[in-house]
Design a protein around this motif. Structure first.
Motif, PDB file in Angstrom:
ATOM      1  N   GLN A  27       0.626  -1.323  -0.102  1.00  7.85           N
ATOM      2  CA  GLN A  27      -0.152   0.036  -0.063  1.00  7.85           C
ATOM      3  C   GLN A  27       0.693   1.339  -0.023  1.00  7.85           C
ATOM      4  O   GLN A  27       0.380   2.588  -0.082  1.00  7.85           O
ATOM      5  N   GLY A  28       2.083   1.310  -0.131  1.00  9.31           N
ATOM      6  CA  GLY A  28       3.120   2.407  -0.073  1.00  9.31           C
ATOM      7  C   GLY A  28       3.196   2.691   1.369  1.00  9.31           C
ATOM      8  O   GLY A  28       3.869   3.699   1.815  1.00  9.31           O
ATOM      9  N   ARG A  29       2.805   1.982   2.374  1.00  8.42           N
ATOM     10  CA  ARG A  29       2.597   2.294   3.912  1.00  8.42           C
ATOM     11  C   ARG A  29       3.992   1.763   4.590  1.00  8.42           C
ATOM     12  O   ARG A  29       4.307   2.412   5.631  1.00  8.42           O
ATOM     13  N   GLU A  30       4.562   0.895   4.041  1.00  9.83           N
ATOM     14  CA  GLU A  30       5.756  -0.045   4.757  1.00  9.83           C
ATOM     15  C   GLU A  30       6.934   0.675   4.001  1.00  9.83           C
ATOM     16  O   GLU A  30       6.930   0.767   2.935  1.00  9.83           O
ATOM     17  N   THR A  31       7.881   0.797   4.912  1.00  6.29           N
ATOM     18  CA  THR A  31       9.236   1.133   4.519  1.00  6.29           C
ATOM     19  C   THR A  31      10.090   0.012   3.897  1.00  6.29           C
ATOM     20  O   THR A  31      10.913   0.209   3.139  1.00  6.29           O
ATOM     21  N   MET A  32       9.870  -0.820   4.587  1.00  2.55           N
ATOM     22  CA  MET A  32      10.561  -2.326   4.181  1.00  2.55           C
ATOM     23  C   MET A  32      11.964  -1.982   4.345  1.00  2.55           C
ATOM     24  O   MET A  32      12.972  -2.904   3.924  1.00  2.55           O
ATOM     25  N   GLY A  33      12.413  -1.194   4.992  1.00  3.47           N
ATOM     26  CA  GLY A  33      13.963  -0.816   5.322  1.00  3.47           C
ATOM     27  C   GLY A  33      14.518  -0.147   4.151  1.00  3.47           C
ATOM     28  O   GLY A  33      15.768  -0.200   3.900  1.00  3.47           O
ATOM     29  N   LEU A  34      13.748  -0.020   3.000  1.00  2.00           N
ATOM     30  CA  LEU A  34      14.445   0.160   1.729  1.00  2.00           C
ATOM     31  C   LEU A  34      13.772   1.509   1.157  1.00  2.00           C
ATOM     32  O   LEU A  34      14.580   2.196   0.498  1.00  2.00           O
ATOM     33  N   GLY A  35      12.631   2.067   1.448  1.00  2.75           N
ATOM     34  CA  GLY A  35      12.036   3.278   0.968  1.00  2.75           C
ATOM     35  C   GLY A  35      11.430   3.787   1.883  1.00  2.75           C
ATOM     36  O   GLY A  35      11.102   3.244   2.929  1.00  2.75           O
ATOM     37  N   CYS A  36      10.929   5.058   1.740  1.00  2.00           N
ATOM     38  CA  CYS A  36      10.267   5.990   2.563  1.00  2.00           C
ATOM     39  C   CYS A  36       8.741   5.734   2.371  1.00  2.00           C
ATOM     40  O   CYS A  36       8.280   4.925   1.490  1.00  2.00           O
ATOM     41  N   ARG A  37       7.730   6.152   3.271  1.00  2.00           N
ATOM     42  CA  ARG A  37       6.398   5.930   3.338  1.00  2.00           C
ATOM     43  C   ARG A  37       5.894   7.007   2.231  1.00  2.00           C
ATOM     44  O   ARG A  37       6.249   7.980   2.344  1.00  2.00           O
ATOM     45  N   LEU A  38       5.107   6.409   1.338  1.00  2.00           N
ATOM     46  CA  LEU A  38       4.423   7.056   0.483  1.00  2.00           C
ATOM     47  C   LEU A  38       2.926   7.523   0.533  1.00  2.00           C
ATOM     48  O   LEU A  38       2.514   8.525   0.335  1.00  2.00           O
TER      49      LEU A  38
END
Length: 89
Positions: A27-38
Motif C-alpha cells: 500500500q506504500g505504507r511500509e518502508t521495508m527498510g528500503l524506501g520511505c512511506r509514500l
C-alpha cells in the motif's frame, strides 16, 4: 487532501505493476527498510519529488529512478491519487 477514487484504484494497479511494492510495501505504507512511506504524503510534495527524480535533479536509488522514468504522466497522477487516498490510514 482531495483524491479521485477511480484514479486511486488505477494507481493501486500502477503501484503494483511498476514494482513500487518491492520497497514501499503493498500500500506504500511500509518502508521495508528500503524506501520511505509514500501513503498519505502530501500530493504537492510527491508530485514535485517525482518530477525532480524524472528530471535527474533529485537523488533516488536507481531502481526508483528507472521506475519513475518508465511511467507516463497519467500513471504518475494515478499514483498520486493512490497515495493521497491513504492519508487517514
Amino acid at each position: 487532501q482531495d483524491y479521485d477514487p477511480e484514479r486511486a484504484g488505477a494507481g493501486r494497479e500502477t503501484h503494483a505493476r511498476a514494482g513500487c511494492a518491492m520497497c514501499h510495501g503493498e500500500q506504500g505504507r511500509e518502508t521495508m527498510g528500503l524506501g520511505c512511506r509514500l501513503a498519505g504524503q502530501w500530493t504537492p510534495y510527491l508530485s514535485r519529488a517525482f518530477a525532480e527524480i524524472r528530471a535527474g535533479d533529485r537523488y533516488a536509488p536507481e531502481i526508483m529512478s528507472e521506475a519513475i522514468r518508465s511511467l507516463n504522466d497519467e500513471e504518475i497522477q494515478e499514483l498520486l491519487h493512490f497515495y493521497a487516498r491513504q492519508q487517514d490510514r
